[in-house]
Design a protein around this motif. Structure first.
Motif, mmCIF file in Angstrom:
data_model
loop_
_atom_site.group_PDB
_atom_site.id
_atom_site.type_symbol
_atom_site.label_atom_id
_atom_site.label_comp_id
_atom_site.label_asym_id
_atom_site.label_seq_id
_atom_site.Cartn_x
_atom_site.Cartn_y
_atom_site.Cartn_z
ATOM 1 N N PHE A 194 32.561 -18.176 13.887
ATOM 2 C CA PHE A 194 32.772 -18.625 12.514
ATOM 3 C C PHE A 194 31.718 -19.663 12.123
ATOM 4 C CE2 PHE A 194 34.757 -21.741 9.649
ATOM 5 C CZ PHE A 194 34.967 -20.943 8.525
ATOM 6 N N PHE A 195 31.508 -20.654 12.993
ATOM 7 C CA PHE A 195 30.533 -21.709 12.674
ATOM 8 C C PHE A 195 29.088 -21.179 12.647
ATOM 9 C CE2 PHE A 195 34.013 -24.625 13.887
ATOM 10 C CZ PHE A 195 33.953 -25.490 12.804
ATOM 11 N N ILE A 196 28.832 -20.236 13.512
ATOM 12 C CA ILE A 196 27.477 -19.654 13.509
ATOM 13 C C ILE A 196 27.216 -18.913 12.211
ATOM 14 C CG2 ILE A 196 26.003 -17.897 14.590
ATOM 15 C CD1 ILE A 196 27.187 -18.716 17.275
ATOM 16 N N SER A 197 28.242 -18.227 11.704
ATOM 17 C CA SER A 197 28.087 -17.494 10.450
ATOM 18 C C SER A 197 27.880 -18.430 9.270
ATOM 19 C CB SER A 197 29.314 -16.599 10.217
ATOM 20 O OG SER A 197 30.483 -17.388 10.066
ATOM 21 N N LEU A 198 28.396 -19.668 9.364
ATOM 22 C CA LEU A 198 28.209 -20.639 8.285
ATOM 23 C C LEU A 198 26.862 -21.380 8.372
ATOM 24 C CD1 LEU A 198 31.781 -22.286 8.146
ATOM 25 C CD2 LEU A 198 30.817 -20.585 6.580
ATOM 26 N N LEU A 199 26.167 -21.292 9.505
ATOM 27 C CA LEU A 199 24.941 -22.072 9.730
ATOM 28 C C LEU A 199 23.839 -21.781 8.707
ATOM 29 C CD1 LEU A 199 23.613 -24.153 11.565
ATOM 30 C CD2 LEU A 199 22.815 -22.277 13.020
ATOM 31 N N PRO A 200 23.539 -20.521 8.366
ATOM 32 C CA PRO A 200 22.468 -20.267 7.371
ATOM 33 C C PRO A 200 22.739 -20.919 6.025
ATOM 34 C CG PRO A 200 22.986 -18.266 8.562
ATOM 35 C CD PRO A 200 24.048 -19.262 8.942
#
Length: 299
Positions: free
Chosen positions: A27-33
């Motif tokens: 989830f957090f990786i998907s929000l990074l960009p």
């Protein structure tokens, strides 16, 4: 059947925890960009900074090259001065081997020989500086040993040439055109006429014989005498016992008529035993006899 599916999907508590943590990480990786897009703004490229960097690099390169050249020149000068083994020499005549012994390299020696072979001459010591590998330091070491003047005074050179020319003495019967034109007052034309007369006579016995050449008067001959000598033993004589009429007639003092008389007398009385027999000829008086005497022989 129910137990089978239960066992297949059954996970332990630790496994469920791992799945939960993995889901949070995804989830957090998907929000990074989206997060980076809002917080990071790329700065515009500053070309002034690039110019400064380029200038700095260029200056460093120039300094490096200058340092290298300075080191090379220092080493070259040190090598040149330390390698020179001076001894007296004339750059116009020194051999390649001796030039190398002065301390020069094979390449420098070959350059020197090529330069001289093209017609170059060294008139003063300073002319050696024309060689690219002879700098001021090397020249200072060699200068006392160069067998050339420091300078040339051209007025003195002209005076010397005149003095040397006045001291020249040419043996007239052995001279060629190169020798004769060294004498003041005799150019190529007069030298040619002198040689033509000498060949006809067989040689000179007296300076007054030059009067036979057009333009040679008493005054001119008197000016030439200090530069000339005459050796009568160098005269080429005609053997009247062997010569034919044509050969004798070519001589200016004999001519065709006297040649016939000399030849006919020999035919009637045999070979001449002495030159005095010429007095038996009616065409030979005392004047003619003494005129031809130095130029004939019976042996």
């Amino acid at each position: 059947m129910k137990n089978f599916w239960f066992k297949f999907f059954h996970l332990s508590i630790s496994e469920w925890r791992g799945i939960f943590l993995l889901a949070i990480l995804i989830f957090f990786i998907s929000l990074l960009p989206y997060t980076l897009k809002n917080h990071y703004k790329p700065t515009a490229l500053n070309f002034d900074d690039l110019d400064s960097i380029s200038i700095l690099l260029q200056n460093n390169r120039i300094l490096a090259l200058a340092s290298r050249d300075s080191l090379f020149q220092t080493n070259y000068k040190t090598w040149g001065v330390n390698s020179i083994n001076p001894f007296p020499f004339d750059p116009n005549t020194i051999s390649a081997n001796d030039f190398k012994k002065l301390g020069f390299t094979d390449k420098q020696t070959q350059t020197f020989i090529n330069y001289r072979s093209k017609g170059a001459t060294f008139k003063t010591k300073n002319d050696l500086l024309k060689l690219y590998f002879v700098d001021d330091d090397i020249f200072a070491v060699l200068a006392p040993y160069i067998l050339l003047p420091d300078t040339i005074t051209y007025s003195n050179v002209k005076t010397t040439k005149k003095t040397d020319k006045a001291k020249v003495q040419i043996e007239l019967n052995a001279a060629d055109s190169i020798d004769l034109i060294k004498i003041p007052g005799i150019g190529k034309y007069r030298a040619k006429k002198i040689l033509e007369l000498k060949n006809k006579l067989g040689g000179f016995i007296d300076y007054d014989q030059l009067k036979m050449i057009y333009g040679f008067n008493d005054s001119l001959i008197e000016t030439l005498k200090p530069y000339l000598t005459i050796n009568p033993y160098l005269i080429k004589k005609i053997n009247i016992n062997n010569a034919n009429i044509k050969e004798m007639a070519k001589h200016p003092y004999i001519g065709y008529n006297l040649a016939i008389s000399i030849y006919n007398y020999k035919q009637n009385h045999g070979n001449y035993k002495s030159i005095e027999e010429l007095k038996n000829l009616k065409s030979v008086n005392d004047s003619i006899y003494h005129l031809v005497l130095p130029y004939i022989t019976v042996q």
